[in-house]
Design an enzyme around this catalytic site. Structure first.
Site, PDB file in Angstrom:
ATOM      1  N   ASP A  31       0.815  -1.209   0.000  1.00 19.94           N
ATOM      2  CA  ASP A  31       0.000   0.000   0.000  1.00 19.94           C
ATOM      3  C   ASP A  31       0.852   1.264   0.000  1.00 19.94           C
ATOM      4  O   ASP A  31       0.441   2.290  -0.554  1.00 19.94           O
ATOM      5  CB  ASP A  31      -1.003   0.008   1.156  1.00 19.94           C
ATOM      6  N   THR A  32       2.057   1.204   0.581  1.00 24.44           N
ATOM      7  CA  THR A  32       2.964   2.352   0.469  1.00 24.44           C
ATOM      8  C   THR A  32       3.326   2.600  -0.986  1.00 24.44           C
ATOM      9  O   THR A  32       3.279   3.742  -1.471  1.00 24.44           O
ATOM     10  CB  THR A  32       4.248   2.103   1.281  1.00 24.44           C
TER      11      THR A  32
END
Length: 418
Positions: A207-208
Site C-alpha cells: 500500500d505504500t
C-alpha cells in the site's frame, strides 16, 4: 460460487448482500487474514452489524485468507454461510499485498476498501473514508494516525517506528501524504485498475508503493484522521517488515529516478492531464508554472554567486561563471521537474543543447553589461546586478522556449503530451 485461477490459486465462496439478492455491491471491504481463527468472527460480525445499522450503502465483506495454517479458513467459510454479504477468497500464498491485489483486481464494486482484522480503527471513520471516492472528488483515501484531529492509543515503540517510517518516506521519496501504514484505506476501482499493474510488492510495502505511485501520477489522496487503538496481540515481525520496506523504498526511488514507470499512461487513462486554455499549447500552463519556480531558485542562486565572485574576477567573469554554474542545475531541474523527462537516455545531448541556450542567455546578459559600461561607466555592483537581473528576466522567455523545443520530442515520445 467457486472459482480457481493461476498461478496463485484462488478459491472464492460467498453469499448475496442482505436483502439485495443479486445486487452489485458499491463497497467491497477486504479483510486480509493469516491465522486469525480466534479473532475473525468478532471482526466480521461487528463490521456487518455496523454496515447494516449505520451505512446505507450496499457493501460486501471479503475475507481474504493468506494461506492460513490454523482454522481461519474453516471459520471464514462458516461466517460466509451464516451471514449475507460475506464472502471468502482463499490464496495458497501469503502476503497482504498479494491478497489485496487479487481481490481488488477481480472485484465488481465501485470502491474497494482495505481494513485490518483487529478493527483498530474506529468504524465511524468508514463513511468519511469512502464518501469522497463515491462522489468522484478523490481517487484514493487513507486513514491517518499522524494527521491533526487523530486520536491514537499505542505504545512508544510503535509510535516511534511509525513516525520514523513516514519521515523516511517524506525525505527520500518526497511524499506528501501523512500515514502510509494505517490499515484503513480505500480506492476507486478504476484507479486500482490503472495502478495495480505497476505495483510490484505483494507484502506489507504494497500500500505504500500504491500511494507513492498514485501521488506521483497526480491523483488526489483524501486523508481522514482516525481514532485508532493499537492491538497488543499484533504478530507483525517488525524487524523483517522494516528490512523489506527499506528495500521497497530503494527500489521505487530508483524506478522513479530512472523514469521507468509509465505514470503518464495512468494520468491519461484517468483523465488527469493538465487543463488547457484556448490558444495555449497542451501542457504549457503547468510547464510555465514549474519553469517559473525553477527560474526563481536559479535567479537567487545566480545573484548570490555573482556577488561572491565579482570581487575576484570582475563583472563579466562573475556573470559568466554564475550563469554557467546555475545553468547546469537549471537544465537538470527543468528536464526532470518542468518537462517530465527522466532517466539517462538522451541526458548528455539535452545538457549540450541546454548549454547552447545558456550561451545565448549569456550573450544577452553580457551585452547588457557592455551597454551599461558605455552608458554609465561608473555604475557600481548594485546597478550592474539590477541590470543583469532585468536582462535575465528578459532572457527567461528565450530560455523557456529553447528548453521546450529541446525537450519536445523526448516528452512527446514518452508521454504524448505535446
Amino acid at each position: 460460487m467457486t472459482t480457481e485461477t493461476a498461478p496463485d490459486r484462488t478459491v472464492e465462496t460467498g453469499a448475496a448482500l442482505p436483502g439485495r439478492s443479486g445486487t452489485t455491491p458499491v463497497l467491497d471491504i477486504v479483510i486480509p487474514v493469516y491465522n486469525e481463527a480466534h479473532t475473525i468472527a468478532h471482526c466480521v460480525e461487528t463490521l456487518r452489524e455496523y454496515l447494516d445499522a449505520e451505512l446505507d450503502i450496499p457493501a460486501r465483506i471479503t475475507i481474504a485468507d493468506n494461506a492460513s495454517t490454523d482454522d481461519t479458513l474453516r471459520v471464514a467459510h462458516s461466517l460466509a454461510a451464516a451471514i449475507d454479504g460475506v464472502r471468502v477468497v482463499h490464496l495458497d500464498a501469503k502476503g497482504r499485498g498479494r491478497a489485496l491485489r487479487r481481490v481488488w483486481a477481480d472485484s465488481d464494486a465501485r470502491v474497494l476498501v482495505y481494513m485490518d482484522v483487529d478493527l483498530s480503527t474506529d468504524l465511524r471513520a468508514l463513511h468519511p473514508l469512502v464518501a469522497p471516492l463515491l462522489s468522484g472528488h478523490s481517487d484514493l483515501a487513507i486513514g491517518t494516525r499522524l494527521g491533526r484531529g487523530a486520536n491514537v492509543v499505542r505504545g512508544p515503540k510503535r509510535e516511534l517506528i511509525s513516525r520514523g517510517y513516514n519521515l523516511l518516506l517524506h525525505t527520500t521519496l518526497r511524499v506528501r501524504f501523512s500515514d502510509a501504514q494505517c490499515g484503513f484505506k480505500a480506492i476507486r476501482t478504476d484507479v486500482a485498475g490503472a495502478l495495480l499493474p505497476l505495483v510490484e510488492d505483494g507484502e506489507w510495502f504494497f500500500d505504500t508503493e500504491l500511494l507513492v505511485l498514485a501521488e506521483r501520477a497526480g491523483l488526489r489522496i483524501h486523508e481522514v484522521p482516525v481514532d485508532w487503538t493499537d492491538d497488543p496481540d499484533s504478530r507483525v515481525d517488525i524487524v523483517d517488515t522494516v528490512k523489506k520496506d527499506l528495500k521497497g523504498v530503494i527500489r521505487v526511488g530508483r524506478a522513479l529516478g530512472r523514469g521507468a514507470l509509465p505514470l503518464d499512461d495512468v494520468r491519461r487513462a484517468l483523465g488527469r492531464e493538465e487543463p488547457q486554455l484556448a490558444g495555449v499549447p497542451r501542457n504549457m500552463v503547468g510547464q510555465l508554472a514549474r519553469f517559473a519556480a525553477v527560474g526563481v531558485a536559479s535567479t537567487v542562486a545566480y545573484a548570490i554567486l555573482y556577488l561572491m565572485l565579482h570581487p575576484l574576477i570582475g563583472a563579466q567573469g562573475a556573470n559568466f561563471a554564475a550563469l554557467l554554474i546555475t545553468a547546469v542545475g537549471n537544465i537538470a531541474a527543468n528536464r526532470s521537474f518542468t518537462f517530465g523527462v527522466r532517466g539517462r537516455e538522451g541526458a548528455a545531448r539535452h545538457h549540450l543543447q541546454g548549454l547552447a541556450v545558456f550561451l545565448l542567455t549569456w550573450a544577452l546578459t553580457s551585452g547588457s553589461l557592455t551597454v551599461l559600461a558605455r552608458v554609465a561607466p561608473d555604475a557600481g555592483r548594485g546597478v550592474q546586478l539590477a541590470v543583469l537581473v532585468v536582462a535575465n528576466l528578459v532572457a527567461t522567455v528565450t530560455r523557456f522556449l529553447g528548453l521546450r523545443l529541446i525537450f519536445r520530442s523526448a516528452t512527446s515520445a514518452k508521454a504524448g503530451l505535446q
